[in-house]
Design an enzyme around this catalytic site. Structure first.
Site, PDB file in Angstrom:
ATOM      1  CB  SER A 555      -0.620  -0.131   1.208  1.00 10.63           C
ATOM      2  OG  SER A 555      -1.637   1.244   1.425  1.00 10.63           O
ATOM      3  CE1 TYR A 568      -4.809  -1.966   5.113  1.00 20.53           C
ATOM      4  CE2 TYR A 568      -3.830   0.108   4.700  1.00 20.53           C
ATOM      5  CZ  TYR A 568      -4.199  -1.006   4.188  1.00 20.53           C
ATOM      6  OH  TYR A 568      -4.443  -1.249   2.661  1.00 20.53           O
TER       7      TYR A 568
HETATM    8  N1  LIG Z   1      -8.536  -0.334  -1.799  1.00 16.79           N
HETATM    9  C1  LIG Z   1      -7.404   0.116  -1.498  1.00 16.79           C
HETATM   10  O1  LIG Z   1      -7.470   1.399  -1.801  1.00 16.79           O
HETATM   11  C2  LIG Z   1      -6.155  -0.269  -1.288  1.00 16.79           C
HETATM   12  C3  LIG Z   1      -4.905   0.560  -1.424  1.00 16.79           C
HETATM   13  C4  LIG Z   1      -3.970  -0.414  -0.963  1.00 16.79           C
HETATM   14  C5  LIG Z   1      -3.837  -1.505  -0.654  1.00 16.79           C
HETATM   15  N2  LIG Z   1      -4.805  -2.186  -0.628  1.00 16.79           N
HETATM   16  C6  LIG Z   1      -4.518  -3.614  -0.431  1.00 16.79           C
HETATM   17  O2  LIG Z   1      -5.380  -4.328  -1.455  1.00 16.79           O
HETATM   18  C7  LIG Z   1      -5.695  -5.698  -0.944  1.00 16.79           C
HETATM   19  C8  LIG Z   1      -7.109  -5.784  -1.241  1.00 16.79           C
HETATM   20  O3  LIG Z   1      -8.180  -4.853  -0.876  1.00 16.79           O
HETATM   21  P1  LIG Z   1      -9.339  -4.560  -1.496  1.00 16.79           P
HETATM   22  O4  LIG Z   1      -9.590  -3.094  -1.490  1.00 16.79           O
HETATM   23  O5  LIG Z   1      -9.524  -5.332  -2.943  1.00 16.79           O
HETATM   24  O6  LIG Z   1     -10.296  -5.166  -0.431  1.00 16.79           O
HETATM   25  P2  LIG Z   1     -11.596  -6.160  -0.606  1.00 16.79           P
HETATM   26  O7  LIG Z   1     -12.251  -6.489   0.764  1.00 16.79           O
HETATM   27  O8  LIG Z   1     -12.567  -5.788  -1.683  1.00 16.79           O
HETATM   28  O9  LIG Z   1     -11.003  -7.702  -0.842  1.00 16.79           O
HETATM   29  C9  LIG Z   1     -10.125  -8.423   0.326  1.00 16.79           C
HETATM   30  C10 LIG Z   1     -10.571  -9.801   0.068  1.00 16.79           C
HETATM   31  O10 LIG Z   1      -9.505 -10.404   0.988  1.00 16.79           O
HETATM   32  C11 LIG Z   1     -10.348 -11.252   1.775  1.00 16.79           C
HETATM   33  N3  LIG Z   1      -9.690 -11.905   2.995  1.00 16.79           N
HETATM   34  C12 LIG Z   1      -9.697 -11.083   4.064  1.00 16.79           C
HETATM   35  N4  LIG Z   1      -9.200 -11.670   5.146  1.00 16.79           N
HETATM   36  C13 LIG Z   1      -8.673 -12.954   4.552  1.00 16.79           C
HETATM   37  C14 LIG Z   1      -8.181 -13.982   5.159  1.00 16.79           C
HETATM   38  N5  LIG Z   1      -7.774 -14.105   6.295  1.00 16.79           N
HETATM   39  N6  LIG Z   1      -7.953 -15.045   4.056  1.00 16.79           N
HETATM   40  C15 LIG Z   1      -8.205 -14.967   2.854  1.00 16.79           C
HETATM   41  N7  LIG Z   1      -8.686 -13.819   2.284  1.00 16.79           N
HETATM   42  C16 LIG Z   1      -9.173 -12.864   3.135  1.00 16.79           C
HETATM   43  C17 LIG Z   1     -11.741 -10.770   1.606  1.00 16.79           C
HETATM   44  O11 LIG Z   1     -12.573 -12.055   2.014  1.00 16.79           O
HETATM   45  C18 LIG Z   1     -11.707 -10.332   0.372  1.00 16.79           C
HETATM   46  O12 LIG Z   1     -12.406 -10.923  -0.632  1.00 16.79           O
HETATM   47  C19 LIG Z   1      -5.746  -5.737   0.442  1.00 16.79           C
HETATM   48  O13 LIG Z   1      -4.540  -6.316   1.044  1.00 16.79           O
HETATM   49  C20 LIG Z   1      -5.635  -4.164   0.739  1.00 16.79           C
HETATM   50  O14 LIG Z   1      -4.832  -4.002   2.063  1.00 16.79           O
HETATM   51  C21 LIG Z   1      -6.096  -1.727  -0.909  1.00 16.79           C
END
Ligand SMILES: NC(=O)c1ccc[n+]([C@@H]2O[C@H](COP(=O)([O-])OP(=O)(O)OC[C@H]3O[C@@H](n4cnc5c(N)ncnc54)[C@H](O)[C@@H]3O)[C@@H](O)[C@H]2O)c1
Ligand SMILES: [Zn+2]
Length: 678
Positions: A555, A568
């Site tokens: 991130s 986080y």
């Molecule tokens: N959305 C953003 O702006 C953003 C920015 C930077 C980083 N990220 C990172 O991107 C990744 C995905 O985020 P997103 O925004 O698509 O979120 P999201 O909630 O849409 O998707 C996350 C997925 O991870 C799964 N998950 C959660 N805990 C789990 C576990 N213990 N084992 C297996 N699966 C698990 C959830 O069920 C979900 O399907 C994350 O690591 C997040 O930190 C997101």
């Protein structure tokens, strides 16, 4: 509008192709002769509709038919220069096409054109090939079918085989079809119904004869120590062996795998005759083009350890390669195409099952299905007689046939990720789902691992069938669950090449409100979860010797110090440093480890939808529905970041263009100066 003759042909083909006892997948071809009105003259014109090259009878449509003028096809007999130059006739088919001609005519077009019957079926039924590959196939044909079916000795498919069959039909007016030695069957009729009934009669009569008159144990007794392991044990064993075996099968070219432990395979491998029969190889050209002329069979009992099995497989692989080179050298001449690789496509492990390989999952699965066809053929032939496949010299004439080579050269260029197997965590939602979608579009096989099995399966189903993507349940914070998910991936596709640590969740709180449980949960899923996944996957990547990619979706917050974000951002920084540490440690295995720093991906993100978005909006003092635009406005490019932007970065990082890059983080944040990497 479809000509009624062609429509009847399609219906018959679909019926015949729907039953695997009638022909192997995509094997065989069917035809019908009839008339249409020539749009140039307004006069009737005699045509042949015939299944074109490629495609499957069960799902044949009008687009899969070649349409040719019969008068011109028949005229080819007058210019035919003889069997030594029969391949020239394939190019001549193009001069017989009617209109645009439909699908490309296959090599079997001559048989369909020259046999004097309105409807012709050429099929590869296991029961028919059993008789075709029996040592006394000709005598058996007379005995089983009582003169209604003729015998045509083995000949490589082509114009001459068409002439042979036409002559046999002319000389045997009572015959409804023939057995093609070493190969399959051809049946005919004056109506579509008659041809279909004749095909079915030959197939069913052969099967009934084998059932009634054949030996009950055609493969002999059981080899003590080679019986099937109990299901859970053999699946565990298969998963432990799979990575190394895929590496063996991919020595010359990366392959996707398929595994089956069907009873028919386990029973064959437990039998006394398995080593001898496996060494004889397959016979029907369709079979050995997909399975290679022979499989590699492990010669150790099930009591051997994984280490003993792997050591022996390496020895057998070296012997297999030497044997294949010798086969090539014995039969190749100056004009032969270059050797295409000396690794086995079928690897048989008694007690455990069969691993089959191909350039993609569908090809690997079909290779396995064809070896099951070959086992059925060997069972039938041994039940009645002695299995006697065509000679290695004839197999070589097909495998390295100029026409076969030309077909391979015409194959479309592979996509950037074809043959690669991706394991994406948290891919049932948001960014992970977009990554899975992109990698599947790039040609990779995709394993969607997420907390909830139903959600993972539903996301996989959106990408296509099980040849494209599967869903598995995995809590990445649980080492056993991670191992089980990777085992499932390996059994489904043969191995793993590309791992994306994406699973995550976010709880935005100031320090004083962050509980120990908040801290632990986020560190368990992200820092520890990606460590566990990388560790279990690296074992497979190293076993395969095929290099690989590990990607971390960390991130912007791994470098940027924002408010209310201690747990986080700290765990994201941990993930980011895992990238550098593992890049250094795994580089010697050709494994590249890189990261992506997204920011402000609101659309489609479960994280934003479930509270984080509201919290962030409150922190920044904007309405939640304006959060995406708020993030965009504070970026340098002023553009909103969507999940597909992150997926595009994964595609580039893991594709062929950044092959010398490891330990890198790519920001996908529309430009945030405070998070510039220095
Ligand atoms: N959305 C953003 O702006 C953003 C920015 C930077 C980083 N990220 C990172 O991107 C990744 C995905 O985020 P997103 O925004 O698509 O979120 P999201 O909630 O849409 O998707 C996350 C997925 O991870 C799964 N998950 C959660 N805990 C789990 C576990 N213990 N084992 C297996 N699966 C698990 C959830 O069920 C979900 O399907 C994350 O690591 C997040 O930190 C997101
Ligand atoms: Zn055939």
């Amino acid at each position: 509008m479809t000509n009624p003759t062609a429509a009847a042909l399609l219906a018959r083909s679909n019926r015949l192709g729907a039953d695997p006892r009638n022909t192997n997948y995509a094997g065989g071809n069917t035809s019908a002769k009839g008339t249409d009105t020539d749009p140039v003259t307004g006069e009737p014109v005699e045509l042949l509709w015939v299944k074109g090259s490629g495609g499957d009878l069960g799902t044949l449509t009008e687009q899969g038919l070649a349409v040719l003028r019969l008068d011109r096809l028949r005229a080819l007999q007058h210019v035919y220069p003889g069997v030594d130059r029969e391949d020239e006739m394939v190019a001549a088919f193009d001069y017989c096409l009617y209109g645009k001609g439909g699908a490309a005519p296959s090599i079997d077009t001559a048989m369909h054109a020259l046999v004097d019957a309105a409807h012709v079926d050429h099929l590869h039924p296991d029961s028919g090939i059993a008789i075709a590959t029996a040592a006394d196939g000709e005598a058996l044909t007379a005995e089983v079918f009582g003169g209604r079916v003729a015998w045509v000795p083995w000949r490589r498919p082509g114009f001459q085989l068409g002439l042979d069959i036409a002559q046999v039909k002319a000389e045997n007016p009572e015959a409804i079809g023939c057995i093609l030695g070493g190969h399959g069957i051809t049946a005919w009729g004056e109506s579509s119904e008659e041809a279909e009934a004749n095909s079915r009669w030959i197939i069913e009569t052969a099967a009934a004869h084998i059932a009634e008159h054949g030996k009950t144990a055609p493969f002999g007794g059981i080899r003590p120590g080679f019986e099937a392991l109990p299901e859970a044990d053999r699946r565990r064993r298969a998963a432990a062996l799979a990575g190394t075996i895929r590496g063996i099968a991919s020595t010359d070219r990366a392959m996707v795998g398929h595994f089956t432990d069907a009873d028919v395979v386990l029973d064959f491998l437990a039998s006394e005759k398995a080593p001898r029969l496996a060494a004889l190889g397959t016979s029907c050209p369709d079979h050995f083009l997909r399975t290679k002329v022979k499989p590699l069979i492990l010669d150790l009992p099930v009591t051997a350890t994984v280490e003993e099995q792997l050591a022996r497989l390496h020895e057998l692989h070296a012997a297999y390669r030497a044997d294949y080179q010798a086969y090539y050298d014995a039969h190749a001449d100056a004009g032969s195409p270059a050797m295409r690789g000396a690794d086995p496509l079928i690897v048989l492990v008694p007690g455990v099952g069969m691993f089959s390989y191909g350039k993609d999952k569908q090809t690997a699965r079909v290779a396995g299905e064809f070896y099951v066809n070959a086992i059925n053929v060997m069972a039938g032939a041994e039940a009645l007689s002695t299995y006697t496949p065509i000679s290695d010299a004839e197999k070589f004439r097909i495998e390295y046939w100029a026409l076969e080579e030309a077909k391979l050269q015409r194959m479309p260029k592979p996509k950037s990720h074809q043959g690669r197997i991706a394991f994406v965590t948290g891919a049932a939602s948001g960014i992970g789902k977009a990554i899975a979608t992109r990698l599947a579009a790039d040609g990779a096989c995709v394993v969607i691992a997420d907390l909830d099995l139903d959600k993972a399966r539903a996301a996989a189903a959106e990408l296509g069938n099980a040849d494209v993507a599967i869903g598995v349940a995995a809590n990445v914070a649980d080492a056993d669950a991670v191992q089980a998910a990777l085992d499932a991936a390996v059994l489904a596709f043969g191995g793993v090449d590309l791992v994306v640590n994406n699973a995550g969740l976010s709880l935005s709180k100031p320090l004083l409100e962050t509980t120990e449980a908040d801290w632990d949960l986020q560190h368990d899923v992200m820092a520890k979860g990606s460590f566990l996944v990388s560790k279990a996957a690296a074992k497979i990547l190293i076993d395969q010797h095929l290099g690989g990619d590990i990607i971390y979706i960390s991130s912007k917050n791994s470098v940027f110090a924002g408010p209310n974000n201690i747990a986080y951002s700290a765990t994201k920084a941990d993930q980011a440093h895992q990238v550098r540490l593992l890049a250094v440690e795994l580089g010697e295995h050709g494994i590249r480890v890189n990261g992506i720093n997204p920011d402000g991906v609101v659309r489609g993100s479960g994280i934003f939808a479930s509270g984080w978005g509201a919290n962030r909006a409150a922190t920044y003092g904007v309405a939640e529905e304006n959060l995406g635009q708020f993030y965009a406005n504070r970026t340098i490019l002023k553009r909103e970041v969507v999940p597909e932007n992150v997926a595009d970065a994964v595609s580039v990082l893991t594709g062929p263009d950044l092959s010398r890059t490891t330990g890198l983080h790519i920001p996908v944040d529309s430009g945030v100066a405070a998070a510039f990497l220095r």
